[in-house]
Write an enzyme that holds these catalytic residues in place. Structure first.
Site, PDB file in Angstrom:
ATOM      1  N   VAL A  17       0.840  -1.200   0.000  1.00  0.00           N
ATOM      2  CA  VAL A  17       0.000   0.000   0.000  1.00  0.00           C
ATOM      3  C   VAL A  17       0.878   1.253   0.000  1.00  0.00           C
ATOM      4  O   VAL A  17       0.669   2.181  -0.803  1.00  0.00           O
ATOM      5  CB  VAL A  17      -0.955   0.012   1.226  1.00  0.00           C
ATOM      6  CG1 VAL A  17      -1.798   1.277   1.234  1.00  0.00           C
ATOM      7  CG2 VAL A  17      -1.852  -1.220   1.217  1.00  0.00           C
ATOM      8  N   VAL A  36      -6.722  20.384  -3.399  1.00  0.00           N
ATOM      9  CA  VAL A  36      -6.614  20.720  -1.974  1.00  0.00           C
ATOM     10  C   VAL A  36      -6.468  22.228  -1.763  1.00  0.00           C
ATOM     11  O   VAL A  36      -6.958  22.790  -0.794  1.00  0.00           O
ATOM     12  CB  VAL A  36      -5.399  19.971  -1.362  1.00  0.00           C
ATOM     13  CG1 VAL A  36      -5.076  20.479   0.021  1.00  0.00           C
ATOM     14  CG2 VAL A  36      -5.664  18.475  -1.333  1.00  0.00           C
ATOM     15  N   ARG A  48      11.799  -0.006   7.850  1.00  0.00           N
ATOM     16  CA  ARG A  48      12.650  -0.708   8.820  1.00  0.00           C
ATOM     17  C   ARG A  48      14.051  -0.908   8.267  1.00  0.00           C
ATOM     18  O   ARG A  48      15.031  -0.777   8.959  1.00  0.00           O
ATOM     19  CB  ARG A  48      12.029  -2.059   9.175  1.00  0.00           C
ATOM     20  CG  ARG A  48      11.210  -2.026  10.445  1.00  0.00           C
ATOM     21  CD  ARG A  48      10.681  -3.415  10.749  1.00  0.00           C
ATOM     22  NE  ARG A  48       9.429  -3.640  10.037  1.00  0.00           N
ATOM     23  CZ  ARG A  48       8.236  -3.386  10.550  1.00  0.00           C
ATOM     24  NH1 ARG A  48       8.127  -2.927  11.783  1.00  0.00           N
ATOM     25  NH2 ARG A  48       7.142  -3.603   9.865  1.00  0.00           N
ATOM     26  N   GLU A 130     -10.245   5.245   6.397  1.00  0.00           N
ATOM     27  CA  GLU A 130     -11.083   4.644   5.351  1.00  0.00           C
ATOM     28  C   GLU A 130     -10.490   3.344   4.817  1.00  0.00           C
ATOM     29  O   GLU A 130     -11.210   2.407   4.442  1.00  0.00           O
ATOM     30  CB  GLU A 130     -11.255   5.650   4.197  1.00  0.00           C
ATOM     31  CG  GLU A 130     -12.195   5.206   3.108  1.00  0.00           C
ATOM     32  CD  GLU A 130     -13.627   4.993   3.595  1.00  0.00           C
ATOM     33  OE1 GLU A 130     -14.317   5.972   3.859  1.00  0.00           O
ATOM     34  OE2 GLU A 130     -14.038   3.817   3.706  1.00  0.00           O
ATOM     35  N   GLU A 191      -2.306 -15.973   2.521  1.00  0.00           N
ATOM     36  CA  GLU A 191      -0.909 -15.943   2.967  1.00  0.00           C
ATOM     37  C   GLU A 191      -0.437 -17.374   3.225  1.00  0.00           C
ATOM     38  O   GLU A 191      -1.251 -18.291   3.341  1.00  0.00           O
ATOM     39  CB  GLU A 191      -0.822 -15.176   4.291  1.00  0.00           C
ATOM     40  CG  GLU A 191      -1.632 -13.918   4.313  1.00  0.00           C
ATOM     41  CD  GLU A 191      -0.783 -12.687   4.520  1.00  0.00           C
ATOM     42  OE1 GLU A 191       0.375 -12.837   4.920  1.00  0.00           O
ATOM     43  OE2 GLU A 191      -1.297 -11.597   4.253  1.00  0.00           O
ATOM     44  N   LYS A 206     -12.473  -6.084  11.521  1.00  0.00           N
ATOM     45  CA  LYS A 206     -13.238  -5.158  10.673  1.00  0.00           C
ATOM     46  C   LYS A 206     -14.667  -5.010  11.201  1.00  0.00           C
ATOM     47  O   LYS A 206     -15.233  -3.916  11.183  1.00  0.00           O
ATOM     48  CB  LYS A 206     -13.228  -5.659   9.230  1.00  0.00           C
ATOM     49  CG  LYS A 206     -11.825  -5.598   8.601  1.00  0.00           C
ATOM     50  CD  LYS A 206     -11.753  -6.401   7.320  1.00  0.00           C
ATOM     51  CE  LYS A 206     -10.384  -6.310   6.667  1.00  0.00           C
ATOM     52  NZ  LYS A 206     -10.185  -7.294   5.603  1.00  0.00           N
TER      53      LYS A 206
HETATM   54  N1  HSE Z   1      -6.459 -10.473   4.038  1.00  0.00           N
HETATM   55  C1  HSE Z   1      -7.526  -9.571   3.783  1.00  0.00           C
HETATM   56  C2  HSE Z   1      -8.533 -10.221   2.844  1.00  0.00           C
HETATM   57  C3  HSE Z   1      -7.111  -8.275   3.170  1.00  0.00           C
HETATM   58  O1  HSE Z   1      -8.341 -11.338   2.378  1.00  0.00           O
HETATM   59  O2  HSE Z   1      -9.537  -9.576   2.585  1.00  0.00           O
HETATM   60  C4  HSE Z   1      -6.591  -7.309   4.159  1.00  0.00           C
HETATM   61  O3  HSE Z   1      -7.535  -6.945   5.087  1.00  0.00           O
END
Ligand code: HSE
Length: 440
Positions: A17, A36, A48, A130, A191, A206
């Site tokens: 991102v 703006v 890092r 958001e 993952e 969420k």
């Molecule tokens: N791993 C999440 C998903 C995306 O599969 O929607 C990040 O929140």
């Protein structure tokens, strides 16, 4: 021509991102300045490790490992590094030094949100998020602003793309959970360790954030009921399809009235469930996300789109950035959330919904009556029953029947009592499936 001084933007994180935010900020500099009324000057990107490989478009000359100095000199801080620490400390430092903060960090908001919101309010800074729920989909601002004058009664969301992809593949190809998960990994949705997605930890975070906004109420993450999708079977998927349903992992936040079991409150939960294929959420395919909101005056609203992805999530971050920057230019205190409701977050036992229960029973006289009696004893009303008989061919063994029982609305507590009683009943051989039916 812009008149306001350039605004100093600090970016924390240059992952999928962050890299896209940096690229878009650089490529669209002139257009953003015009929107703006001030230049948005990316003054540094905290990482890092300076030597890690970076995506194309990241201005490597801006990389630094000194996040704290970067934060101190910034007007607006964008945190897209993820994780709890040091992100929490950095955000608190930024807010305390008067900067507005934009974060995509759902785990941090779900666990330390109240601390961050309180700090922002005390110092008169803004916290925007958001991008923290459902990636590119605008859902935070509609709940925070557009629906602020209405009364939200229920939010139902497909807020995890990985699990929606897996369930969709199981539905469209007949694949098992393991097969669909392997495919999701190959495509980069899941993952290497898929626990956070498939066990619904991600969706629960969420759900807590959506419920906080929708119901103006604190929602401790530990009060969010959570079930993942690892136990969903191809048989359940096929039965759902046959009956006109589809199985989805839904994050649900809803207000519950007072009843004989306790006071009014809200329920926040994430679990797989049946939803009619014709429901707007039933047609959300692949890795897409959608949030369905029901409000007293507005009625039903649906928000749909990409729930993840670097560039898609960067769109939400940049929207927040433009809002934050405009506030700097215009002045004024900006927006603060209200958390006035003070409603209890109720245990799952208080939820009322419909259920579909599949059991294998002995095909003998009186069995149907015995099963119906168990439901009646616990106050659960049966709506539909479908029986299929598997005849024993040898004439010696007793034939078995499969009973698919659909209930009227009942509480989780009553349903759990029915399931316990079925499990020890002499006429029941096996409980094959218990699923909630949502979206009615
Ligand atoms: N791993 C999440 C998903 C995306 O599969 O929607 C990040 O929140």
């Amino acid at each position: 021509m812009t008149e306001y001084r350039p605004l100093r933007i600090a970016l924390l994180g240059a992952g999928s991102v962050g890299a896209q935010v940096a690229r878009l900020l650089t490529e669209n500099k002139a257009e953003l300045a015009a929107r703006v009324g001030a230049e948005l000057e990316l003054v540094g990107i905290a990482v890092r490790d300076l030597n890690s490989p970076r995506a194309e478009g990241v201005p490597t000359e801006l990389l630094t490992t000194d996040a704290q100095s970067l934060i101190l000199g910034a007007d607006i801080v964008i945190e897209v590094m993820g994780g709890i620490e040091p992100a929490r400390t950095y955000i608190l430092q930024a807010l305390n030094s008067g900067s507005d903060v934009i974060t995509a960090n759902k785990a941090l908001l779900a666990t330390h949100g109240i601390e961050l919101f309180d700090t922002a309010e005390q110092v008169g800074a803004q916290l925007y998020f958001e991008a923290a729920v459902a990636g590119a989909i605008p859902i935070i601002r509609p709940l925070r602003e557009s629906l602020a004058g209405d009364k939200v009664t229920r939010i139902m969301g497909i807020v995890n793309g990985t699990t929606n992809y897996i369930l969709d593949r199981m539905d469209s190809t007949g694949a098992s959970f393991d097969e669909a998960l392997a495919e999701a990994k190959e495509l980069g949705y899941a993952e290497a360790d898929p626990t956070a997605d498939v066990e619904a930890y991600d969706a629960a975070q969420k759900a807590a954030i959506l419920a906080y906004l929708g119901f103006h109420n604190e929602v401790p993450l530990e009060n969010v009921y959570r079930e993942g999708i690892t136990k969903v079977t191809p048989e359940q998927i096929a039965a759902a399809r046959r009956d006109g349903y589809v199985i989805k992992l839904l994050a649900i936040a809803e207000s519950l009235p007072a009843d004989e079991n306790g006071p009014a409150g809200i329920s926040v939960r994430v679990h797989p469930c049946l939803i009619e294929r014709t429901h707007p959420l039933g047609s959300v395919r692949g890795a897409f996300n959608a949030v369905f909101v029901e409000a007293e005056a507005a009625g039903s609203l649906m928000f749909y789109g990409a729930g993840a992805g670097g560039v898609q999530t960067a769109s939400a971050v940049l929207g927040d950035l433009v809002s934050a920057a405009k506030r700097h230019v215009a002045g004024g205190p900006g927006l603060a959330d209200s958390v006035h409701a003070n409603l209890p977050v109720l245990p799952i036992e208080r939820v009322r919904t419909r259920y579909q229960i599949t059991i294998e029973v002995k095909d003998q006289q009186g069995v149907l009556a015995a099963v119906a009696n168990i439901f009646t004893q616990h106050g659960v009303s049966i709506e539909t029953v479908e029986q299929t008989v598997a005849r024993a061919q040898d004439g010696k063994r007793v034939s078995t029947a499969t009973l698919e029982v659909g209930t009227h609305e009942a509480t989780e507590a009553a349903l759990a009592a029915v399931v316990d009683a079925l499990a020890v009943s002499e006429v029941v051989e096996k409980i094959t499936s218990v699923l909630r039916v949502e979206g009615i």
